[in-house]
Enzyme design. Sequence first.
Site, mmCIF file in Angstrom:
data_model
loop_
_atom_site.group_PDB
_atom_site.id
_atom_site.type_symbol
_atom_site.label_atom_id
_atom_site.label_comp_id
_atom_site.label_asym_id
_atom_site.label_seq_id
_atom_site.Cartn_x
_atom_site.Cartn_y
_atom_site.Cartn_z
ATOM 1 C CB SER A 1 -17.638 10.990 -13.176
ATOM 2 O OG SER A 1 -16.373 10.900 -13.828
ATOM 3 C CE1 TYR B 1 -18.028 5.525 -13.230
ATOM 4 C CE2 TYR B 1 -16.570 6.982 -14.462
ATOM 5 C CZ TYR B 1 -17.189 6.620 -13.278
ATOM 6 O OH TYR B 1 -16.987 7.367 -12.148
#
Length: 249
Positions: A136, A149
Amino acid sequence: MTRTALITGATSGFGAAAVRRFVAAGWRIIATGRRADRLQALVDELGADKVHAAAFDIRDEAALDAALDALPAAFRDIDLLVNNAGLALGTAPAQQASLDDWRTMIETNVLALVTVTRRLLPLLVERKGAIINIGSIAGSYPYPGGNTYGGTKAFVRQFSLGLRSDLHGTGVRVTDIEPGMAETEFTLVRTHGDQAASDKLYAGAQPMTADDIAEQIFYVATLPPHLNINRLEIMPVTQSFAGFQVARD
Ligand code: NDP
Ligand code: 8X3
């Protein structure tokens, strides 16, 4: 020659779109995820000769081993592992975040990913296969509430690069695809089921779609075998960067 891929997190979003993209090109797919009904729907849609459903929690190592041991003969020669299953939970600042959420993200995005990878590596080396990890932009660019995250996705990026070093000379390719904002069930999961918050985030923003990312996964997987894209960072045009924050008295 028909090739076979194992795609984790195939019950929605990027994973489900990737299953459809690869099957359309003639691949066989092992599709994993917890929601068995969604996997069965893919089998019904695409055919049991093309999709093998393996429903289990990716954090459960024994279930993973059982699913791999139970693969039908036609799905055993895995050429490609797409480590896509993952999630973000919460957007709270670290000092208020849920430790349970943090553990779930680490167990899913990091521990399960390395476990599946380690389990399949001998076969992938034997077959000169490939690994595509879904990282990501959150692994490279911090933002408020991204804390754990982002940390898990930074791990995925560095693990991918480390794999490349270790797999030197084997012919096995490794890529970390690092998407920005894409509309899937991602935000619904992150907000623990808040559909309105999810809709609001994507409204008017022209986010990427699951099909956009599936196309990138397919592109990377089907490059000539002498080429390796190490990292592929991709964002919607509508998303870019902001400056540093300064706290003042
Ligand atoms: P979705 O929520 O739509 O899909 C996530 C998939 O992961 C589902 O199939 C889900 O299956 C699976 N999954 C999650 N936890 C587990 C578990 N414990 N066991 C098995 N499967 C699990 O989100 P996306 O498609 O957007 O996300 C796919 C990947 O892309 C993730 O790694 C995410 O971090 C990453 N990503 C997403 C971006 C975005 O903006 N959407 C941007 C950058 C990266 P099930 O719940 O059925 O188990
Ligand atoms: C998902 C992209 O920007 O929501 O990994 O963290 S972002």
